[in-house]
Design a protein around this motif. Structure first.
Motif, PDB file in Angstrom:
ATOM      1  N   ARG A   1       0.845  -1.085  -0.083  1.00 25.05           N
ATOM      2  CA  ARG A   1      -0.066  -0.061  -0.011  1.00 25.05           C
ATOM      3  C   ARG A   1       0.957   1.280   0.070  1.00 25.05           C
ATOM      4  N   ARG A   2       2.058   1.275   0.689  1.00 23.95           N
ATOM      5  CA  ARG A   2       2.783   2.311   0.758  1.00 23.95           C
ATOM      6  C   ARG A   2       3.413   2.548  -0.420  1.00 23.95           C
ATOM      7  N   LEU A   3       3.881   1.457  -0.969  1.00 24.92           N
ATOM      8  CA  LEU A   3       4.604   1.743  -2.388  1.00 24.92           C
ATOM      9  C   LEU A   3       3.685   2.070  -3.514  1.00 24.92           C
ATOM     10  N   ARG A   4       2.435   1.637  -3.526  1.00 27.45           N
ATOM     11  CA  ARG A   4       1.378   2.165  -4.364  1.00 27.45           C
ATOM     12  C   ARG A   4       1.257   3.570  -4.174  1.00 27.45           C
ATOM     13  N   ALA A   5       1.158   4.080  -3.122  1.00 25.25           N
ATOM     14  CA  ALA A   5       0.864   5.660  -2.892  1.00 25.25           C
ATOM     15  C   ALA A   5       2.102   6.109  -3.227  1.00 25.25           C
ATOM     16  N   LEU A   6       3.300   5.781  -3.075  1.00 27.32           N
ATOM     17  CA  LEU A   6       4.337   6.650  -3.207  1.00 27.32           C
ATOM     18  C   LEU A   6       4.673   6.444  -4.784  1.00 27.32           C
ATOM     19  N   ALA A   7       4.263   5.543  -5.517  1.00 26.16           N
ATOM     20  CA  ALA A   7       4.133   5.373  -6.945  1.00 26.16           C
ATOM     21  C   ALA A   7       3.365   6.512  -7.679  1.00 26.16           C
ATOM     22  N   MET A   8       1.941   6.351  -7.145  1.00 23.18           N
ATOM     23  CA  MET A   8       0.830   7.427  -7.570  1.00 23.18           C
ATOM     24  C   MET A   8       1.407   8.929  -7.257  1.00 23.18           C
ATOM     25  N   ALA A   9       1.858   8.974  -6.153  1.00 22.96           N
ATOM     26  CA  ALA A   9       2.247  10.619  -6.241  1.00 22.96           C
ATOM     27  C   ALA A   9       3.360  11.020  -6.642  1.00 22.96           C
ATOM     28  N   TYR A  10       4.733  10.157  -7.071  1.00 23.73           N
ATOM     29  CA  TYR A  10       5.872  10.583  -7.569  1.00 23.73           C
ATOM     30  C   TYR A  10       6.087  10.274  -8.946  1.00 23.73           C
ATOM     31  N   LEU A  11       5.560   9.181  -9.417  1.00 23.26           N
ATOM     32  CA  LEU A  11       6.188   8.702 -10.787  1.00 23.26           C
ATOM     33  C   LEU A  11       5.901   9.557 -12.134  1.00 23.26           C
ATOM     34  N   GLN A  12       4.759   9.909 -11.859  1.00 23.53           N
ATOM     35  CA  GLN A  12       4.168  11.024 -13.144  1.00 23.53           C
ATOM     36  C   GLN A  12       5.088  12.132 -13.213  1.00 23.53           C
ATOM     37  N   THR A  13       5.818  12.583 -12.235  1.00 23.16           N
ATOM     38  CA  THR A  13       6.682  13.674 -12.106  1.00 23.16           C
ATOM     39  C   THR A  13       7.912  13.460 -12.160  1.00 23.16           C
ATOM     40  N   HIS A  14       8.329  12.312 -11.760  1.00 21.54           N
ATOM     41  CA  HIS A  14       9.992  12.022 -11.716  1.00 21.54           C
ATOM     42  C   HIS A  14      10.271  11.027 -12.409  1.00 21.54           C
ATOM     43  N   ALA A  15       9.320  10.246 -13.184  1.00 22.02           N
ATOM     44  CA  ALA A  15       9.991   9.061 -13.853  1.00 22.02           C
ATOM     45  C   ALA A  15       9.863   9.483 -15.217  1.00 22.02           C
ATOM     46  N   ILE A  16      10.525   8.528 -16.215  1.00 18.73           N
ATOM     47  CA  ILE A  16      10.832   8.811 -17.423  1.00 18.73           C
ATOM     48  C   ILE A  16       9.847   8.165 -18.321  1.00 18.73           C
ATOM     49  N   PRO A  17       9.042   8.692 -19.152  1.00 20.25           N
ATOM     50  CA  PRO A  17       7.972   8.305 -19.987  1.00 20.25           C
ATOM     51  C   PRO A  17       8.269   7.243 -20.821  1.00 20.25           C
ATOM     52  N   GLY A  18       7.698   6.106 -21.122  1.00 24.81           N
ATOM     53  CA  GLY A  18       8.106   5.014 -21.960  1.00 24.81           C
ATOM     54  C   GLY A  18       8.842   4.000 -21.112  1.00 24.81           C
ATOM     55  N   THR A  19       9.038   4.112 -19.699  1.00 23.51           N
ATOM     56  CA  THR A  19       9.887   3.050 -19.072  1.00 23.51           C
ATOM     57  C   THR A  19       8.806   2.182 -18.197  1.00 23.51           C
ATOM     58  N   ASP A  20       9.181   1.016 -18.074  1.00 24.06           N
ATOM     59  CA  ASP A  20       8.495   0.045 -16.913  1.00 24.06           C
ATOM     60  C   ASP A  20       9.228   0.338 -15.771  1.00 24.06           C
ATOM     61  N   TYR A  21       8.627   0.310 -14.472  1.00 28.01           N
ATOM     62  CA  TYR A  21       9.134   0.082 -13.197  1.00 28.01           C
ATOM     63  C   TYR A  21       8.488  -0.788 -12.297  1.00 28.01           C
ATOM     64  N   VAL A  22       9.489  -1.330 -11.758  1.00 21.59           N
ATOM     65  CA  VAL A  22       9.134  -2.487 -10.511  1.00 21.59           C
ATOM     66  C   VAL A  22       9.516  -2.213  -9.384  1.00 21.59           C
ATOM     67  N   LEU A  23       8.816  -1.817  -8.225  1.00 23.23           N
ATOM     68  CA  LEU A  23       9.124  -1.302  -7.043  1.00 23.23           C
ATOM     69  C   LEU A  23       8.893  -2.560  -6.081  1.00 23.23           C
ATOM     70  N   ILE A  24       9.905  -2.966  -5.250  1.00 27.21           N
ATOM     71  CA  ILE A  24      10.200  -4.186  -4.660  1.00 27.21           C
ATOM     72  C   ILE A  24      10.085  -3.604  -3.143  1.00 27.21           C
ATOM     73  N   ALA A  25       9.095  -4.254  -2.502  1.00 24.50           N
ATOM     74  CA  ALA A  25       9.288  -4.013  -0.874  1.00 24.50           C
ATOM     75  C   ALA A  25      10.822  -4.508  -0.099  1.00 24.50           C
ATOM     76  N   ARG A  26      11.119  -3.961   0.786  1.00 30.18           N
ATOM     77  CA  ARG A  26      12.028  -4.461   1.576  1.00 30.18           C
ATOM     78  C   ARG A  26      11.468  -4.428   3.111  1.00 30.18           C
ATOM     79  N   GLN A  27      12.382  -5.019   3.691  1.00 33.33           N
ATOM     80  CA  GLN A  27      11.864  -5.342   5.146  1.00 33.33           C
ATOM     81  C   GLN A  27      11.674  -3.698   5.711  1.00 33.33           C
ATOM     82  N   ASP A  28      12.213  -2.860   5.693  1.00 29.22           N
ATOM     83  CA  ASP A  28      12.105  -1.746   6.185  1.00 29.22           C
ATOM     84  C   ASP A  28      10.941  -0.684   5.385  1.00 29.22           C
TER      85      ASP A  28
END
Length: 132
Positions: free
Chosen positions: A70-97
């Motif tokens: 849930r935290r990764l989804r919220a992070l992606a929705m809030a920041y990927l549109q403005t900071h990510a490169i269009p035409g790119t696929d990203y995978v966010l993998i959770a860590r223990q922290d």
């Protein structure tokens, strides 16, 4: 002014594996980010930013994994549109922290990782020559 890129989700296992095999990765204390720039036949939506989320059992029990996702989804929705490169696929993998890390630190982790995977890849020889 250019339109903001569309966010789409990676849903199928082959899409995740393609990013893992072909892409670049960067590890931070809060997340592991994998990125692959689509080209050619894979560019169905060339300006879309696609992302996927995953949290393995190493993260913890089901409650902790779901919180991390849930935290990764919220992070992606809030920041990927403005900071990510269009035409790119990203995978966010959770860590223990990820589940317990302060939000501000997760934002810093994501922006650092996006910056690192977005840079052109340097060869080891060029880095070694630059060090001399």
């Amino acid at each position: 002014m250019p339109a903001t890129p569309v966010l789409r989700r990676l849903k199928r296992r082959p899409e995740f594996l393609c990013v893992q095999r072909r892409g670049r990765r960067w590890v931070t204390p809060g997340i592991l980010l994998q990125a692959w720039t689509r080209a050619g036949d894979h560019a169905i939506e060339p300006d879309a930013i696609r992302f996927g989320l995953t949290a393995s059992k190493k993260v913890g029990n089901a409650v902790r994994r779901n919180r991390a996702r849930r935290r990764l989804r919220a992070l992606a929705m809030a920041y990927l549109q403005t900071h990510a490169i269009p035409g790119t696929d990203y995978v966010l993998i959770a860590r223990q922290d990820t589940a317990m890390r302060p939000w501000r630190d997760l934002v810093i982790d994501l922006t650092e990782a996006l910056d690192r995977v977005g840079r052109p890849k340097r060869s080891r020889r060029a880095a070694r020559d630059r060090a001399r």
